[in-house]
Design a protein around this motif. Structure first.
Motif, PDB file in Angstrom:
ATOM      1  N   ALA A  21       0.832  -1.208   0.000  1.00 25.95           N
ATOM      2  CA  ALA A  21       0.000   0.000   0.000  1.00 25.95           C
ATOM      3  C   ALA A  21       0.865   1.256   0.000  1.00 25.95           C
ATOM      4  O   ALA A  21       0.562   2.233  -0.697  1.00 25.95           O
ATOM      5  CB  ALA A  21      -0.942  -0.008   1.201  1.00 25.95           C
ATOM      6  N   GLN A  22       1.942   1.233   0.768  1.00 25.92           N
ATOM      7  CA  GLN A  22       2.856   2.388   0.790  1.00 25.92           C
ATOM      8  C   GLN A  22       3.503   2.586  -0.567  1.00 25.92           C
ATOM      9  O   GLN A  22       3.617   3.710  -1.057  1.00 25.92           O
ATOM     10  CB  GLN A  22       3.925   2.195   1.874  1.00 25.92           C
ATOM     11  N   LYS A  23       3.903   1.485  -1.198  1.00 23.39           N
ATOM     12  CA  LYS A  23       4.540   1.577  -2.512  1.00 23.39           C
ATOM     13  C   LYS A  23       3.554   2.130  -3.539  1.00 23.39           C
ATOM     14  O   LYS A  23       3.913   2.983  -4.359  1.00 23.39           O
ATOM     15  CB  LYS A  23       5.063   0.219  -2.953  1.00 23.39           C
ATOM     16  N   GLU A  24       2.316   1.666  -3.511  1.00 24.87           N
ATOM     17  CA  GLU A  24       1.302   2.173  -4.428  1.00 24.87           C
ATOM     18  C   GLU A  24       1.085   3.668  -4.241  1.00 24.87           C
ATOM     19  O   GLU A  24       0.919   4.408  -5.213  1.00 24.87           O
ATOM     20  CB  GLU A  24      -0.013   1.417  -4.232  1.00 24.87           C
ATOM     21  N   GLU A  25       1.108   4.121  -2.995  1.00 20.76           N
ATOM     22  CA  GLU A  25       0.929   5.541  -2.705  1.00 20.76           C
ATOM     23  C   GLU A  25       2.086   6.369  -3.273  1.00 20.76           C
ATOM     24  O   GLU A  25       1.881   7.426  -3.875  1.00 20.76           O
ATOM     25  CB  GLU A  25       0.811   5.740  -1.193  1.00 20.76           C
ATOM     26  N   VAL A  26       3.305   5.879  -3.112  1.00 18.07           N
ATOM     27  CA  VAL A  26       4.481   6.571  -3.639  1.00 18.07           C
ATOM     28  C   VAL A  26       4.444   6.555  -5.168  1.00 18.07           C
ATOM     29  O   VAL A  26       4.725   7.573  -5.812  1.00 18.07           O
ATOM     30  CB  VAL A  26       5.788   5.933  -3.104  1.00 18.07           C
ATOM     31  N   GLU A  27       4.081   5.421  -5.756  1.00 17.73           N
ATOM     32  CA  GLU A  27       3.973   5.344  -7.214  1.00 17.73           C
ATOM     33  C   GLU A  27       2.936   6.321  -7.753  1.00 17.73           C
ATOM     34  O   GLU A  27       3.167   6.977  -8.780  1.00 17.73           O
ATOM     35  CB  GLU A  27       3.613   3.914  -7.650  1.00 17.73           C
ATOM     36  N   LEU A  28       1.817   6.452  -7.068  1.00 13.93           N
ATOM     37  CA  LEU A  28       0.778   7.393  -7.486  1.00 13.93           C
ATOM     38  C   LEU A  28       1.282   8.828  -7.410  1.00 13.93           C
ATOM     39  O   LEU A  28       1.084   9.614  -8.342  1.00 13.93           O
ATOM     40  CB  LEU A  28      -0.481   7.213  -6.632  1.00 13.93           C
ATOM     41  N   ALA A  29       1.958   9.169  -6.320  1.00 12.23           N
ATOM     42  CA  ALA A  29       2.504  10.530  -6.172  1.00 12.23           C
ATOM     43  C   ALA A  29       3.518  10.824  -7.270  1.00 12.23           C
ATOM     44  O   ALA A  29       3.516  11.920  -7.848  1.00 12.23           O
ATOM     45  CB  ALA A  29       3.148  10.686  -4.791  1.00 12.23           C
ATOM     46  N   ALA A  30       4.366   9.862  -7.585  1.00 12.77           N
ATOM     47  CA  ALA A  30       5.357  10.043  -8.648  1.00 12.77           C
ATOM     48  C   ALA A  30       4.662  10.203  -9.993  1.00 12.77           C
ATOM     49  O   ALA A  30       5.025  11.077 -10.794  1.00 12.77           O
ATOM     50  CB  ALA A  30       6.318   8.854  -8.674  1.00 12.77           C
ATOM     51  N   SER A  31       3.657   9.403 -10.229  1.00 12.90           N
ATOM     52  CA  SER A  31       2.912   9.474 -11.486  1.00 12.90           C
ATOM     53  C   SER A  31       2.229  10.832 -11.639  1.00 12.90           C
ATOM     54  O   SER A  31       2.285  11.444 -12.710  1.00 12.90           O
ATOM     55  CB  SER A  31       1.861   8.355 -11.523  1.00 12.90           C
ATOM     56  N   ILE A  32       1.605  11.310 -10.585  1.00 12.22           N
ATOM     57  CA  ILE A  32       0.962  12.630 -10.606  1.00 12.22           C
ATOM     58  C   ILE A  32       1.992  13.716 -10.890  1.00 12.22           C
ATOM     59  O   ILE A  32       1.717  14.676 -11.608  1.00 12.22           O
ATOM     60  CB  ILE A  32       0.226  12.889  -9.271  1.00 12.22           C
ATOM     61  N   SER A  33       3.198  13.553 -10.344  1.00 18.86           N
ATOM     62  CA  SER A  33       4.279  14.529 -10.540  1.00 18.86           C
ATOM     63  C   SER A  33       4.929  14.396 -11.907  1.00 18.86           C
ATOM     64  O   SER A  33       5.706  15.267 -12.311  1.00 18.86           O
ATOM     65  CB  SER A  33       5.344  14.370  -9.445  1.00 18.86           C
ATOM     66  N   GLY A  34       4.665  13.306 -12.594  1.00 13.25           N
ATOM     67  CA  GLY A  34       5.233  13.098 -13.920  1.00 13.25           C
ATOM     68  C   GLY A  34       6.695  12.710 -13.930  1.00 13.25           C
ATOM     69  O   GLY A  34       7.418  12.988 -14.883  1.00 13.25           O
ATOM     70  N   ILE A  35       7.147  12.093 -12.851  1.00 17.35           N
ATOM     71  CA  ILE A  35       8.540  11.658 -12.765  1.00 17.35           C
ATOM     72  C   ILE A  35       8.587  10.212 -12.280  1.00 17.35           C
ATOM     73  O   ILE A  35       7.585   9.668 -11.816  1.00 17.35           O
ATOM     74  CB  ILE A  35       9.371  12.573 -11.819  1.00 17.35           C
ATOM     75  N   SER A  36       9.757   9.615 -12.392  1.00 12.39           N
ATOM     76  CA  SER A  36       9.902   8.225 -11.941  1.00 12.39           C
ATOM     77  C   SER A  36       9.763   8.151 -10.419  1.00 12.39           C
ATOM     78  O   SER A  36       9.957   9.140  -9.710  1.00 12.39           O
ATOM     79  CB  SER A  36      11.265   7.663 -12.353  1.00 12.39           C
ATOM     80  N   MET A  37       9.436   6.957  -9.968  1.00  6.34           N
ATOM     81  CA  MET A  37       9.320   6.764  -8.528  1.00  6.34           C
ATOM     82  C   MET A  37      10.660   7.030  -7.840  1.00  6.34           C
ATOM     83  O   MET A  37      10.708   7.677  -6.789  1.00  6.34           O
ATOM     84  CB  MET A  37       8.830   5.352  -8.194  1.00  6.34           C
TER      85      MET A  37
END
Length: 94
Positions: A21-37
């Motif tokens: 769940a933590q990884k998914e949250e970080v991946e979502l934040a990175a995706s929203i920011s338009g950069i790699s995790m």
């Protein structure tokens, strides 16, 4: 955030363990920011580190505490301390 200079080699690693769940949250934040995790984690980790370092390097006083601090700086030096600081250092004695 400043970009990494081409001459700087990334030669250090940090491994993190987290829940799915933590990884998914970080991946979502990175995706929203338009950069790699990895880049998102690095930028936010460095930002937090710099803020923590900055807080540790600054002293904030309430007004009355600041006034007491300034008064202590302006007060005459303790005679024992004055004698101590007026002594020659080890390297000056040689």
């Amino acid at each position: 955030m400043a970009t990494l200079a081409a001459s700087q080699k990334k030669d250090a690693r940090i491994d993190l363990r987290m829940t799915s769940a933590q990884k998914e949250e970080v991946e979502l934040a990175a995706s929203i920011s338009g950069i790699s995790m990895s880049q998102w984690v690095l930028e936010n980790l460095l930002s937090c580190a710099r803020e923590t370092i900055s807080r540790s390097n600054h002293t904030v006083l309430e007004l009355e505490d600041f006034d007491a601090f300034v008064a202590a700086l302006d007060a005459p030096m303790n005679p024992k301390l004055e004698a101590f600081v007026s002594q020659k250092t080890i390297w000056e004695e040689q």
